[in-house]
Structure formats: C-alpha cells, structure tokens
Design a protein around this motif. Structure first.
Motif, PDB file in Angstrom:
ATOM      1  N   HIS A   1      -8.129   0.396   0.577  1.00  0.00           N
ATOM      2  CA  HIS A   1      -7.297  -0.738   0.967  1.00  0.00           C
ATOM      3  C   HIS A   1      -6.478  -0.404   2.204  1.00  0.00           C
ATOM      4  O   HIS A   1      -6.252  -1.268   3.059  1.00  0.00           O
ATOM      5  CB  HIS A   1      -6.365  -1.141  -0.180  1.00  0.00           C
ATOM      6  N   ALA A   2      -6.038   0.857   2.319  1.00  0.00           N
ATOM      7  CA  ALA A   2      -5.280   1.258   3.499  1.00  0.00           C
ATOM      8  C   ALA A   2      -6.100   1.079   4.768  1.00  0.00           C
ATOM      9  O   ALA A   2      -5.574   0.693   5.818  1.00  0.00           O
ATOM     10  CB  ALA A   2      -4.828   2.716   3.356  1.00  0.00           C
ATOM     11  N   VAL A   3      -7.394   1.342   4.686  1.00  0.00           N
ATOM     12  CA  VAL A   3      -8.265   1.139   5.851  1.00  0.00           C
ATOM     13  C   VAL A   3      -8.322  -0.342   6.217  1.00  0.00           C
ATOM     14  O   VAL A   3      -8.290  -0.719   7.388  1.00  0.00           O
ATOM     15  CB  VAL A   3      -9.675   1.688   5.568  1.00  0.00           C
ATOM     16  N   VAL A   4      -8.413  -1.217   5.199  1.00  0.00           N
ATOM     17  CA  VAL A   4      -8.430  -2.661   5.446  1.00  0.00           C
ATOM     18  C   VAL A   4      -7.137  -3.093   6.126  1.00  0.00           C
ATOM     19  O   VAL A   4      -7.141  -3.862   7.096  1.00  0.00           O
ATOM     20  CB  VAL A   4      -8.630  -3.432   4.122  1.00  0.00           C
ATOM     21  N   VAL A   5      -5.992  -2.596   5.631  1.00  0.00           N
ATOM     22  CA  VAL A   5      -4.706  -2.951   6.236  1.00  0.00           C
ATOM     23  C   VAL A   5      -4.628  -2.435   7.662  1.00  0.00           C
ATOM     24  O   VAL A   5      -4.162  -3.135   8.569  1.00  0.00           O
ATOM     25  CB  VAL A   5      -3.546  -2.384   5.388  1.00  0.00           C
ATOM     26  N   GLU A   6      -5.116  -1.223   7.888  1.00  0.00           N
ATOM     27  CA  GLU A   6      -5.037  -0.630   9.225  1.00  0.00           C
ATOM     28  C   GLU A   6      -5.825  -1.449  10.243  1.00  0.00           C
ATOM     29  O   GLU A   6      -5.463  -1.496  11.422  1.00  0.00           O
ATOM     30  CB  GLU A   6      -5.547   0.809   9.189  1.00  0.00           C
ATOM     31  N   ARG A   7      -6.912  -2.109   9.805  1.00  0.00           N
ATOM     32  CA  ARG A   7      -7.697  -2.926  10.736  1.00  0.00           C
ATOM     33  C   ARG A   7      -6.901  -4.107  11.267  1.00  0.00           C
ATOM     34  O   ARG A   7      -7.232  -4.677  12.312  1.00  0.00           O
ATOM     35  CB  ARG A   7      -8.964  -3.444  10.043  1.00  0.00           C
ATOM     36  N   ALA A   8      -5.842  -4.497  10.552  1.00  0.00           N
ATOM     37  CA  ALA A   8      -5.010  -5.615  11.000  1.00  0.00           C
ATOM     38  C   ALA A   8      -3.947  -5.173  11.994  1.00  0.00           C
ATOM     39  O   ALA A   8      -3.171  -5.996  12.470  1.00  0.00           O
ATOM     40  CB  ALA A   8      -4.346  -6.279   9.790  1.00  0.00           C
ATOM     41  N   TYR A   9      -3.902  -3.891  12.300  1.00  0.00           N
ATOM     42  CA  TYR A   9      -2.910  -3.348  13.218  1.00  0.00           C
ATOM     43  C   TYR A   9      -3.595  -2.798  14.467  1.00  0.00           C
ATOM     44  O   TYR A   9      -4.723  -2.312  14.399  1.00  0.00           O
ATOM     45  CB  TYR A   9      -2.114  -2.226  12.535  1.00  0.00           C
ATOM     46  N   PRO A  10      -2.907  -2.845  15.587  1.00  0.00           N
ATOM     47  CA  PRO A  10      -3.491  -2.337  16.838  1.00  0.00           C
ATOM     48  C   PRO A  10      -3.325  -0.832  17.020  1.00  0.00           C
ATOM     49  O   PRO A  10      -3.650  -0.309  18.072  1.00  0.00           O
ATOM     50  CB  PRO A  10      -2.703  -3.097  17.902  1.00  0.00           C
ATOM     51  N   ARG A  11      -2.833  -0.143  16.002  1.00  0.00           N
ATOM     52  CA  ARG A  11      -2.608   1.297  16.105  1.00  0.00           C
ATOM     53  C   ARG A  11      -2.828   1.938  14.747  1.00  0.00           C
ATOM     54  O   ARG A  11      -2.808   1.252  13.716  1.00  0.00           O
ATOM     55  CB  ARG A  11      -1.187   1.587  16.597  1.00  0.00           C
TER      56      ARG A  11
ATOM     57  N   THR B   1       0.831  -1.204   0.000  1.00  0.00           N
ATOM     58  CA  THR B   1       0.000   0.000   0.000  1.00  0.00           C
ATOM     59  C   THR B   1       0.860   1.247   0.000  1.00  0.00           C
ATOM     60  O   THR B   1       0.555   2.229  -0.690  1.00  0.00           O
ATOM     61  CB  THR B   1      -0.937  -0.004   1.223  1.00  0.00           C
ATOM     62  N   TRP B   2       1.946   1.240   0.772  1.00  0.00           N
ATOM     63  CA  TRP B   2       2.917   2.336   0.703  1.00  0.00           C
ATOM     64  C   TRP B   2       3.362   2.557  -0.747  1.00  0.00           C
ATOM     65  O   TRP B   2       3.464   3.684  -1.218  1.00  0.00           O
ATOM     66  CB  TRP B   2       4.162   1.990   1.533  1.00  0.00           C
ATOM     67  N   THR B   3       3.634   1.439  -1.428  1.00  0.00           N
ATOM     68  CA  THR B   3       4.142   1.520  -2.799  1.00  0.00           C
ATOM     69  C   THR B   3       3.122   2.153  -3.731  1.00  0.00           C
ATOM     70  O   THR B   3       3.473   3.003  -4.571  1.00  0.00           O
ATOM     71  CB  THR B   3       4.520   0.119  -3.302  1.00  0.00           C
ATOM     72  N   TYR B   4       1.854   1.766  -3.606  1.00  0.00           N
ATOM     73  CA  TYR B   4       0.819   2.351  -4.462  1.00  0.00           C
ATOM     74  C   TYR B   4       0.664   3.850  -4.195  1.00  0.00           C
ATOM     75  O   TYR B   4       0.493   4.638  -5.135  1.00  0.00           O
ATOM     76  CB  TYR B   4      -0.516   1.632  -4.247  1.00  0.00           C
ATOM     77  N   PHE B   5       0.710   4.250  -2.934  1.00  0.00           N
ATOM     78  CA  PHE B   5       0.619   5.677  -2.620  1.00  0.00           C
ATOM     79  C   PHE B   5       1.805   6.432  -3.227  1.00  0.00           C
ATOM     80  O   PHE B   5       1.635   7.497  -3.837  1.00  0.00           O
ATOM     81  CB  PHE B   5       0.582   5.899  -1.104  1.00  0.00           C
ATOM     82  N   GLY B   6       3.009   5.897  -3.034  1.00  0.00           N
ATOM     83  CA  GLY B   6       4.190   6.543  -3.594  1.00  0.00           C
ATOM     84  C   GLY B   6       4.148   6.598  -5.112  1.00  0.00           C
ATOM     85  O   GLY B   6       4.513   7.605  -5.727  1.00  0.00           O
ATOM     86  N   LEU B   7       3.682   5.511  -5.731  1.00  0.00           N
ATOM     87  CA  LEU B   7       3.592   5.452  -7.189  1.00  0.00           C
ATOM     88  C   LEU B   7       2.580   6.461  -7.709  1.00  0.00           C
ATOM     89  O   LEU B   7       2.807   7.120  -8.731  1.00  0.00           O
ATOM     90  CB  LEU B   7       3.191   4.037  -7.610  1.00  0.00           C
ATOM     91  N   ASN B   8       1.457   6.612  -7.010  1.00  0.00           N
ATOM     92  CA  ASN B   8       0.447   7.587  -7.415  1.00  0.00           C
ATOM     93  C   ASN B   8       1.007   9.008  -7.339  1.00  0.00           C
ATOM     94  O   ASN B   8       0.830   9.820  -8.262  1.00  0.00           O
ATOM     95  CB  ASN B   8      -0.785   7.431  -6.536  1.00  0.00           C
ATOM     96  N   GLY B   9       1.683   9.328  -6.241  1.00  0.00           N
ATOM     97  CA  GLY B   9       2.295  10.643  -6.114  1.00  0.00           C
ATOM     98  C   GLY B   9       3.347  10.884  -7.180  1.00  0.00           C
ATOM     99  O   GLY B   9       3.462  11.993  -7.725  1.00  0.00           O
ATOM    100  N   PHE B  10       4.104   9.850  -7.522  1.00  0.00           N
ATOM    101  CA  PHE B  10       5.131   9.965  -8.550  1.00  0.00           C
ATOM    102  C   PHE B  10       4.509  10.217  -9.920  1.00  0.00           C
ATOM    103  O   PHE B  10       4.979  11.078 -10.683  1.00  0.00           O
ATOM    104  CB  PHE B  10       5.966   8.686  -8.581  1.00  0.00           C
ATOM    105  N   ALA B  11       3.432   9.504 -10.245  1.00  0.00           N
ATOM    106  CA  ALA B  11       2.773   9.662 -11.543  1.00  0.00           C
ATOM    107  C   ALA B  11       2.200  11.067 -11.694  1.00  0.00           C
ATOM    108  O   ALA B  11       2.378  11.720 -12.724  1.00  0.00           O
ATOM    109  CB  ALA B  11       1.676   8.612 -11.708  1.00  0.00           C
TER     110      ALA B  11
END
Length: 397
Positions: free
Chosen positions: A123-133, A16-26
C-alpha cells in the motif's frame, strides 16, 4: 496508472504511517514480554528458540499468501484484515499455558505479522505513486518509532506488575480498533482504462525473474546486516570491549537511533540522487562503520561505528521495496512478497550465522560477513536503474 483520490493521498499517507507504527508496536510488545511468556509456559530456552523459528516460518508464509492476495482483492481490503488478524493473534501468547499452545499462538502471530508487513509495504508503494517524490523510507522509520514506544510502554507495564495477558491483549485490542478505523483512509490503484481513441503507451514487458531475484538478494544482504546489529551489537560491547551490560546497551541504541533518523532523512536525499545511489553509498557507509567497529576496539569509536552502520543501512531496504512494488503494477503484491520475504529470511539468518561463526572465529572477525555483503551491495546497486520509477502527477499534500 491513476490513483483514486476520493480519499486525499495525504490521509492515506498518514494511515499508512499508522499501520507501520502499529506493526512495530505490536512486535515490540511481544519482544519485551518474551521472558514473562517463557516463564509462564515453563519452557526452556531451546524450546523457545524452536518456537521462534515457527514464528519466523509463519511470517514468511503469511508474506507469500498476502502478496498475491493483495493483487487480487486490493490493499485497501487486505491491510486492515491483516491488522485485525495481528491484533487477535496477540491475545494468544499471554494466555498460553504450555509449549504447544504457545507454538499455535506464535504461528498465528507470525502469519498476521507477515501478512501485514507485505500489505502495508504494498500500500505504501500505491501511496507513493500519488506523490512527486519518494516517501517510502519515512514509513519504515515509523515502524522503528512504534518499536521504541513498545519498549517504553512495555517497560512501564512490567515495572507496574501488569499481567502479560492484560498487556498483550490490550495491545491486540488497540491493533484491531486502529486497523478498522484507519481502513477508511486507504486508497487503491485504479485499473488501467482502455481508450482506443487515445495514444496509449506500449505495454511494458513483465519484469524478468532475474531482476526480482537481484532485488531480493540485495534485500537479503542488507537485512541480514541489520539482524546482526539487532542481536549482536550489545554483545560485542560486552564480550569484546569488556563493558558493563548497561554500557553495552548504548551500542544497539546508537545503531537504532541512527537508523531511525536516517530513514526520516532518506526520502529527501533519494529525490535528489536517486535510489541506486542511496543503496550504493549507504552500503558503503555501513561497511565503513562496521569495519571501524571491528578494527578499533575503543568504546567511543565503536559507538560511532555502530551509528554509521545504522545510518548506512537506513535507506537501502525501502528503495528495494519500492523498486519491487513498481516492477509490475498488476502483480505488485506478489513481487513485493518475494523481495520482502527474502529480506526477512536474511533478518532471521544473520544472527544465527554470526553465532555459528563464533564457534570458529572471534566475534569481531565474524562481523566480516555483513561487511562483505555490504561491499557486494555496493557493486550490485546499479540494478535499481534497470527499471525506473514512474511518478504520477503531483498530489495534494
């Protein structure tokens, strides 16, 4: 809500970090090549302005289409598809020969950008649900990092005389390749499993439309303020403070660096004080920073003011997107599309509104508009407490 962890959450987080970075780069690569594209197509500044409105409208349309689609087919399918579409669309502007071919290219580019924006945030929200913070703000920081890399690489390719079509096509090919490769690491939220023998909690009521509009309104205000800084910070230094063009660039630089650093720090702070406090105190800090810029016309102090403005705005929008994505896990994408879409409208509207106000009042006075919106955000921030985030079990990181 359980999470499919066949793919470790940490890998999904990196993807997800990669997609965000790629979007900003594009997006950044397109921005730095705008002058070359304008010259190659032979269009005027006014025509370019109209075509950029097409880009913005297409991005908003892409957001509204991608949100419900993410809920239907899943973020794991939508995000790489949107990334591939964004990559393909980057071939167009560099190959455009006139206004209508550029308009078509920008429509596709805007649609792909809007689709990826909603998809990767969902998708970032989905990933965040797997973390306690909280971890959302760091994703947005990666978008800024991608844009910074685009500025550096774009400047280097322009200086070397690389044709615009080659640079944008290479960026598009990179988007396609990375989107396809990283798709294997994305995760999906499992649908809830019915178990008549277990004591299941009562189903939560769907979020009210009022709450969705409140979150969208806050996103509109904060992103409008961000748009003002993006387009007017350097001009304020040059036209109001009388600096050189090179010195004026430091104003936006102070804002952008502070915002990026703030986003990397926000998640840790949000875990301690909560999202409502991040939005409230951040908006207050932003209001103080921009007010400093308005009332003290001295370059060193104004630089500090723009930095405070960026630091204050850095954490608010990620909290709003997370809140929207967690209002209803069955309609996460559609709800996020509304909030992200309203924020995007604010981002586009801010610079135009300031420009219109400058016909009647000085630029510094026109900056009172984002200050007022930040103050209103301070007042309305407690709305984030109306629906709390429900963390899952700690994940392997």
């Amino acid at each position: 809500m359980s999470i499919d962890i066949a793919t470790p959450p940490r890998a999904a987080r990196v993807a997800t970090w990669t997609y965000f970075g790629l979007n900003g780069f594009a997006v950044g690569m397109w921005v730095v090549h705008i002058p070359n594209v304008e010259r190659a197509t032979g269009i005027s500044h006014s025509t370019l302005g109209l075509l950029l409105l097409i880009l913005g409208g297409a991005a908003f349309l892409g957001m509204q289409v991608a949100g419900p689609l993410a809920d239907r087919v899943g973020q794991r399918r939508l995000v790489p598809a949107a990334g591939v579409l964004l990559g393909l669309s980057l071939f167009g502007p560099g190959l455009a020969q006139n206004w209508w071919t550029l308009g078509l290219a920008l429509f596709v580019f805007g649609f792909g950008n809007g689709s990826l924006d909603v998809g990767m945030n969902s998708h970032a929200v989905v990933v965040e649900r797997a973390y306690p913070r909280p971890i959302m703000a760091a994703f947005h920081a990666m978008w800024s990092i991608g844009g910074a890399f685009a500025a550096l690489i774009g400047a280097a390719t322009l200086k070397a005389g690389v044709p615009t079509a080659v640079s944008l096509s290479a960026c598009g090919a990179l988007c396609i390749a990375v989107s396809l490769y990283m798709s294997r690491y994305l995760i999906e939220a499992d649908p809830p499993v019915e178990d008549e023998t277990a004591d299941a909690p009562a189903p939560t009521a769907p979020p009210s439309k009022k709450l969705v509009w409140q979150l969208g309104g806050l996103a509109f205000g904060l992103m409008l303020a961000e748009g003002v800084a993006n387009d007017w910070a350097a001009l304020q230094f040059r036209d109001v403070l009388g600096t050189s063009t090179s010195t004026a660039a430091y104003a936006y630089g102070a804002f952008a660096v502070a915002m990026t650093v703030g986003r990397f720090a926000t998640d840790r702070v949000a875990a301690v004080i909560g999202p409502a406090a991040i939005v409230r105190y951040g908006a207050a800090l932003a209001a103080i920073g921009l007010t400093t810029v308005i009332v003290i016309p001295w370059v060193p102090v104004a630089l500090v003011g723009w930095a405070l403005f960026g630091l204050g705005l850095s954490g608010g929008v990620p909290q709003l997107f997370t809140a929207a994505g967690n209002l209803d896990t069955k309609a996460s994408g559609a709800l996020m599309a509304k909030v992200v879409g309203l924020g995007y409208v604010g981002l586009l509207a801010g610079p135009a509104l300031i420009g219109g106000l400058t016909h009647w009042v000085p630029l510094n006075v026109a900056f009172a508009l984002p200050v007022i919106l930040c103050v209103l955000t301070v007042i309305a921030a407690p709305v984030l407490r109306s629906r709390s985030r429900q963390p899952s079990e700690p994940a392997n990181r």
